[in-house]
Design a protein around this motif. Structure first.
Motif, short mmCIF file in Angstrom:
data_model
loop_
_atom_site.label_atom_id
_atom_site.label_comp_id
_atom_site.label_asym_id
_atom_site.label_seq_id
_atom_site.Cartn_x
_atom_site.Cartn_y
_atom_site.Cartn_z
N ALA A 19 0.83 -1.21 0.00
CA ALA A 19 0.00 0.00 0.00
C ALA A 19 0.87 1.26 0.00
O ALA A 19 0.56 2.24 -0.69
CB ALA A 19 -0.93 0.00 1.21
N TRP A 20 1.96 1.25 0.75
CA TRP A 20 2.85 2.42 0.82
C TRP A 20 3.49 2.72 -0.52
O TRP A 20 3.87 3.86 -0.78
CB TRP A 20 3.93 2.18 1.86
CG TRP A 20 3.46 2.36 3.27
CD1 TRP A 20 2.28 2.88 3.70
CD2 TRP A 20 4.19 2.03 4.47
NE1 TRP A 20 2.21 2.88 5.08
CE2 TRP A 20 3.37 2.37 5.56
CE3 TRP A 20 5.44 1.45 4.71
CZ2 TRP A 20 3.78 2.18 6.89
CZ3 TRP A 20 5.84 1.27 6.02
CH2 TRP A 20 5.03 1.63 7.10
N THR A 21 3.65 1.70 -1.37
CA THR A 21 4.30 1.91 -2.66
C THR A 21 3.31 2.02 -3.82
O THR A 21 3.69 1.93 -4.98
CB THR A 21 5.31 0.77 -2.95
OG1 THR A 21 4.65 -0.49 -2.81
CG2 THR A 21 6.48 0.83 -1.99
N GLY A 22 2.02 2.18 -3.50
CA GLY A 22 1.04 2.47 -4.53
C GLY A 22 0.17 1.33 -4.99
O GLY A 22 -0.66 1.51 -5.89
N THR A 23 0.32 0.14 -4.42
CA THR A 23 -0.55 -0.98 -4.79
C THR A 23 -1.91 -0.81 -4.14
O THR A 23 -2.00 -0.51 -2.95
CB THR A 23 0.07 -2.32 -4.36
OG1 THR A 23 1.30 -2.51 -5.03
CG2 THR A 23 -0.86 -3.48 -4.68
N GLU A 24 -2.97 -0.99 -4.91
CA GLU A 24 -4.32 -0.92 -4.35
C GLU A 24 -4.58 -2.19 -3.53
O GLU A 24 -4.22 -3.29 -3.95
CB GLU A 24 -5.35 -0.81 -5.48
CG GLU A 24 -6.78 -0.69 -4.99
CD GLU A 24 -7.80 -0.64 -6.13
OE1 GLU A 24 -9.02 -0.69 -5.84
OE2 GLU A 24 -7.36 -0.57 -7.31
N VAL A 25 -5.20 -2.03 -2.38
CA VAL A 25 -5.53 -3.18 -1.51
C VAL A 25 -7.00 -3.09 -1.14
O VAL A 25 -7.46 -2.07 -0.62
CB VAL A 25 -4.67 -3.19 -0.23
CG1 VAL A 25 -4.98 -4.44 0.59
CG2 VAL A 25 -3.18 -3.13 -0.57
N ARG A 26 -7.75 -4.15 -1.44
CA ARG A 26 -9.16 -4.14 -1.05
C ARG A 26 -9.66 -5.56 -0.81
O ARG A 26 -9.01 -6.54 -1.16
CB ARG A 26 -10.02 -3.43 -2.06
CG ARG A 26 -9.99 -3.91 -3.49
CD ARG A 26 -10.89 -2.99 -4.32
NE ARG A 26 -10.65 -3.07 -5.74
CZ ARG A 26 -11.54 -3.48 -6.62
NH1 ARG A 26 -12.73 -3.90 -6.21
NH2 ARG A 26 -11.25 -3.50 -7.91
N ASN A 27 -10.84 -5.64 -0.21
CA ASN A 27 -11.45 -6.92 0.13
C ASN A 27 -12.42 -7.41 -0.94
O ASN A 27 -12.98 -6.61 -1.69
CB ASN A 27 -12.23 -6.81 1.45
CG ASN A 27 -11.35 -6.72 2.67
OD1 ASN A 27 -11.51 -5.81 3.49
ND2 ASN A 27 -10.42 -7.65 2.83
N VAL A 28 -12.57 -8.73 -1.00
CA VAL A 28 -13.65 -9.36 -1.77
C VAL A 28 -14.30 -10.39 -0.84
O VAL A 28 -13.62 -10.97 0.02
CB VAL A 28 -13.12 -10.05 -3.05
CG1 VAL A 28 -12.62 -9.02 -4.04
CG2 VAL A 28 -12.04 -11.08 -2.73
#
Length: 398
Positions: A195-204
């Motif tokens: 997340a700190w390096t720009g990757t999107e993180v989300r739940n499914v």
């Protein structure tokens, strides 16, 4: 090749595999493997030094890529080995699934469909379990809420499940990161750093099963919770000292002062009251005698009091380097008035040998007095201006 093995999107190949880390889960391992094979033959199984019947079970599956580790080193280590191997085989994505039977392989298409629908392919998807389900242990539900809170604090991203091992990872972005943990805490390290390096993180959403008779958990409550707590403590320090200031500075630089005023100050949906308090906090911290810690303190307090971090940070810069001599001079003047002490100094003393440090009491009292006075003044002026601005916006045009 089965249709589910490669999801094709315009200009992007999302060739994926499934990684199964396992350690002494012989009761459920075969069922998990059979379930995964219903969706893809691209399977990498990492045997993390199992001492039960795992080798005999794996001997039945010659079609699997099997990594046999000589001794148990932890789930994080097994996943890191699996990621490296998968990237070496040319996969773009890896879905990880636990071998203890709590996950349902039939949920694999949930990850693939979400990935396909997402324009951003630099994304981590975490299976969100229903932690309120009757068979979910209360300690697991509490641990997940605890982890969710710290993840939000460290990254600003709100998730409902940060501990699920059922995930989809983009392998190339992960290959550029440095990881240090090897146990269960790795699954926190990877999503925070990503997340700190720009990757999107989300739940499914995914299903979950906690069968006490079959499931074998290797999570050691005291040791592993301590490891996770230490990692989160370190991440909080990094977030406060570096990540959050970096992100705010990037945002301000990218937008420029004029656009910041229009979008984040005037256009922000926060109330005039909240914006004014954010201004007051920024000015107070910026004029306080906390040199070297202004950014850290203002962001921390803005988070604690749920104020606007960008506005508070922007106004804390009243003590930019060109203004420092004037801020210090005004602080000494204010301190002299409050304490009734005669004090004078020249700018030569201030700039060359800092003789004024001998009168630290006068400076501290004066700087706090100046900070309070300026914070109240700017806060009230900001509130009046913003209230009038909001009323003007609401007036019908005609």
């Amino acid at each position: 090749m089965e249709e589910t093995e490669t999801v094709k999107t315009t200009g992007y190949n999302t060739h994926y595999c499934v990684i199964i880390p396992t350690y002494n889960n012989c009761k459920t391992l075969q069922r998990v493997i059979e379930g995964v094979l219903q969706h893809t033959s691209n399977v990498i199984l990492v045997n993390d030094g199992a001492t039960d019947a795992t080798p005999q079970i794996l001997a039945q599956y010659s079609q699997l890529e099997i990594i046999n580790l000589p001794e148990n080193r932890g789930k994080g280590n097994a996943l890191r080995k699996g990621f490296k191997h998968a990237e070496g085989l040319g996969y773009n994505f890896a879905i990880t699934i636990d071998s203890d039977g709590q996950h349902f392989p039939e949920d694999i298409p949930v990850f693939l469909n979400t990935l396909q629908a997402s324009q951003n392919k630099n994304i981590i998807l975490i299976g969100a379990r229903n932690m309120g389900q009757a068979d979910v242990p209360k300690k697991s539900s509490f641990g997940n809420k605890f982890s969710n809170f710290w993840y939000w604090f460290e990254t600003g991203i709100r998730l409902t499940d940060t501990q699920s091992g059922f995930r989809l990872y983009p392998l190339k972005p992960l290959g550029k990161l440095n990881f240090y943990t090897r146990k269960f805490e790795f699954e926190i390290e990877v999503i925070v750093k990503a997340a700190w390096t720009g990757t999107e993180v989300r739940n499914v959403p995914v299903q979950i099963s906690y069968d006490a008779d079959e499931r074998v958990s290797h999570f050691r409550p005291f040791k592993d919770f301590t490891r996770i707590s230490i990692l989160n403590t370190w991440f909080v320090i990094i977030a406060l000292f570096y990540i959050k200031p970096r992100d705010l500075i990037r945002k301000l630089k990218k937008k420029g002062f004029k656009r910041f005023i229009v979008e984040d100050f005037l256009g922000n949906q926060d109330s005039a009251h909240k914006k004014a308090l954010s201004i007051a906090l920024g000015v107070f911290i910026g004029l306080s005698p906390l040199w070297g810690f202004h950014t850290l303190v203002v962001i921390f307090l803005a988070i604690v009091f749920k104020l606007n971090k960008v506005i508070a940070f922007a106004f804390s810069n009243v003590s930019l380097p060109p203004f420092i001599p004037f801020v210090i001079a005004l602080s000494f003047k204010a301190g002299s008035l409050v304490l009734g002490e005669e004090f004078s100094f020249s700018y030569e003393n201030l700039n060359e040998n800092f003789e004024v440090i001998k009168h630290l009491k006068v400076y501290i009292v004066g700087s706090i007095t100046l900070a309070i006075t300026a914070a109240v003044t700017f806060g009230l002026l900001g509130f009046v201006f913003l209230t009038l601005f909001e009323k003007k916006k609401l007036q019908p045009h005609g």
